[in-house]
Design an enzyme around this catalytic site. Structure first.
Site, mmCIF file in Angstrom:
data_model
loop_
_atom_site.group_PDB
_atom_site.id
_atom_site.type_symbol
_atom_site.label_atom_id
_atom_site.label_comp_id
_atom_site.label_asym_id
_atom_site.label_seq_id
_atom_site.Cartn_x
_atom_site.Cartn_y
_atom_site.Cartn_z
ATOM 1 N N PRO A 148 1.034 -1.148 0.015
ATOM 2 C CG PRO A 148 -0.136 -1.086 2.271
ATOM 3 C CD PRO A 148 1.084 -1.779 1.289
ATOM 4 C CG ASP A 206 5.342 -0.576 2.769
ATOM 5 O OD1 ASP A 206 3.982 -0.550 3.073
ATOM 6 O OD2 ASP A 206 5.685 -2.074 2.400
ATOM 7 C CG HIS A 207 0.268 4.081 4.791
ATOM 8 N ND1 HIS A 207 0.461 4.219 6.036
ATOM 9 C CD2 HIS A 207 -0.726 5.066 4.518
ATOM 10 C CE1 HIS A 207 -0.369 5.365 6.561
ATOM 11 N NE2 HIS A 207 -0.786 5.931 5.466
ATOM 12 N NE ARG A 208 3.218 -3.619 3.543
ATOM 13 C CZ ARG A 208 3.674 -4.630 2.676
ATOM 14 N NH1 ARG A 208 3.101 -5.783 2.757
ATOM 15 N NH2 ARG A 208 4.808 -4.441 1.925
ATOM 16 C CB ALA A 209 7.250 -0.032 7.268
#
Lengths: 446, 116
Positions: free
Chosen positions: A245, A418-421
């Protein structure tokens, strides 16, 4: 003792290799460590070295041919040694040869290491008097599992093959419960029932295969076969845009001061010349050292924040993109970065990069400024969590603090995160630091 | 041999294995349709005959099966036949040389991929 020569995994992600050119002829004497051939991996052209001494008895793969890792490509042996048995089993990648090429000892490649793939003795060849007392024909059901090749072609009954192709299953992905691992009807049914057939694929439509075979220009279009590097790019980038994402942060930096600094350094002589790219690399590395949350890898179940900054720099080559790495870029002086980036870019274009030189980056920078691209978004190179896309430096009218309009050098950068991180604010703070560095290049020596 | 086949069918039915028994009755004309229809249904075949293996009628039957039912086979076709030796005179040896119920059942289990 003859030694088999396998296609080795010369890079960590290599799945097949193209044997570009044999450097030894059949009959040539070879020593342990001699370079036998040049091999194109998914990243570079590497050398395939001999792991035994003797005479190159047989070359099983032609120049230019691509074969999977683990395939037998040649045999080294004594001049008069009988190598027919070794060659009989060629063209079947051996599982054991795949993963760590480096650690393999020459003996491991000795002929006895692999089961002879020759078919088990056929009953027909035995004289009738020796037939077993049982009157049940000793047909192939009796073939012991160990006598069959462990890998290579998926063994299956004709019915299983038909069912698999009808339901779009990949036979190779199904483990067979029949003799010798033969895939039979019940295995297909089980795979369909559990949905465990990881190998779902499109039913082979004639188009794919035949289209490739007839490659070449036909007037309106030209079919270009995929090079290994192109395949890797496709796989890696699809991997990236799919599950990651991504969001994008764009900022415009003022490069007036950086430009003054660069001009002043250049005026001191050619030895002190640095490019804008070097300044940006240095600034990025320095900013990353202060933002370990951006200098990170997303590893599925955890995030790894790196304390060292290994900056990847995307380089365009004739074959495609490759990202050599400037290790510990934050600790290097700008002059060192300038030299190193030049050397890496040159090696990349000549395809001379070693795997160690293009793996291990913690963050990447892609620069299309020299192509007059004002602004673009780059695709994250997983497992990294961010990449910086550098646009062109342009003269733009800017309203200064005192209200006057000035023409200044401006640069647009876009960071893909990377929106996860990396959350929006985290990325934005990194860009703030980067702005401070680039707009006040003296910060780089602070 | 039809008798042996029927006994095998009865016995295996108790183990949950259902068998088609095709009694050819004539070899010329041969009812190939009856054979292939059954093989296409069960995806396997055991050919049982009181005769020698080589040049036997069973060999011809297997040939029809592999030709007409190739895509329907889930296991190699297995033949049960007389031992490859002149028929012995001693009664016990004769019995041992001839195809019988245990050999037939073993063959069926083999084509079913069932460990005997």
């Amino acid at each position: 003792m003859a030694t088999k020569v396998f296609m080795e995994a010369l890079s960590p992600t290599m799945e097949e290799g193209r044997l570009v050119k044999w450097l030894k002829n059949e009959g040539d004497a070879v020593k342990n460590g001699d370079v036998l051939a040049e091999v194109e991996t998914d990243k570079a052209v590497m050398e395939l070295a001999a792991r035994g001494a003797g005479v190159l008895r047989k070359r099983l793969v032609n120049d230019g041919e691509a074969v999977p890792v683990g395939t037998l490509v040649g045999v080294i042996g004594a001049k008069d040694e009988d190598i027919a048995a070794l060659i009989a089993g060629s063209r079947k990648p051996e599982a054991s040869a795949a993963p760590e090429a480096g650690s393999r000892k020459p003996d491991a490649a000795a002929p006895v290491a692999s089961p002879a793939p020759a078919p088990a003795t056929s009953p027909a060849s035995a004289p009738p008097a020796l037939a077993p007392p049982s009157s049940v024909s000793p047909s192939s059901v009796a073939v012991p599992a160990s006598a069959l090749p462990a890998s290579g072609r998926a063994l299956s009954s004709p019915l299983a093959k038909k069912l698999a192709s009808e339901s779009g299953l990949d036979l190779a992905a199904i483990s067979g419960s029949g003799p010798g691992g033969r895939v039979i009807k019940r295995d297909i049914e089980a795979a369909l029932a559990t949905g465990s057939a990881s190998g779902f694929r499109l039913p082979a439509s004639g188009l794919g295969a035949s289209g490739l075979g007839a490659s070449g220009a036909v007037g309106d279009f030209e079919d270009v076969p995929l090079t290994l590097i192109r395949k890797t790019i496709a796989r890696r980038l699809a991997e990236s845009i799919g599950p990651i994402p991504t969001f994008y942060l764009t900022a415009e930096f003022d490069l007036e001061r950086a430009s003054e600094m660069r001009a002043a350094m250049a005026a001191m002589g050619d030895d002190y010349k640095v490019s804008f790219n070097d300044i940006i690399l240095k600034a990025t590395a320095t900013a990353l050292a202060q933002h370990p949350e951006v200098n990170a890898h997303w590893l599925g179940d955890h995030i790894r924040r790196h304390h060292r900054v290994h900056l990847g720099m995307a380089v365009a080559t004739d074959d495609g993109l490759i990202v050599p790495v400037i290790f510990d870029a934050d600790k290097k002086r700008m002059s060192e970065i300038a030299v190193e980036s030049k050397v890496l870019a040159k090696k990349a274009r000549e395809r001379k990069l070693t795997p160690a030189e293009y793996t291990g980056s913690t963050f990447s920078v892609s620069n299309l400024g020299m192509m007059q691209i004002e602004q673009f978004t780059a695709i994250i190179n997983p497992p990294e969590c961010g990449i910086l896309a550098i646009g062109a430096i342009e003269d733009k009218p800017v309203v200064a603090e005192d209200g006057s309009t000035q023409v200044r050098k401006r640069l647009r950068v876009t960071m893909s995160c990377d929106h996860r991180a990396v959350d929006g604010a985290v990325g934005a703070r990194f860009l703030q630091t980067l702005r401070r560095m680039i707009e006040n290049p003296l910060m780089l020596v602070y | 041999m039809v008798l042996v086949a029927m006994q095998a069918a009865d016995q295996l039915a108790k183990e949950g294995i259902k068998i088609d028994v095709v009694d050819l009755r004539t070899i010329r004309p041969m009812d190939v349709d009856a054979i292939t229809t059954s093989v296409k249904k069960t995806n396997r075949a055991v050919v049982l005959e009181e005769g020698w293996e080589i040049c036997g009628i069973g060999a011809q039957i297997v040939d029809y099966i592999q030709r007409d039912c190739f895509d329907h086979l889930d296991a190699p076709v297995i033949r049960v036949h007389q031992a490859d030796t002149p028929m012995p005179y001693a009664k016990a040896l004769e019995r041992a040389a001839k195809p019988d119920l245990p050999k037939t059942i073993a063959a069926v289990k083999k084509v079913m991929y069932i460990e005997a």
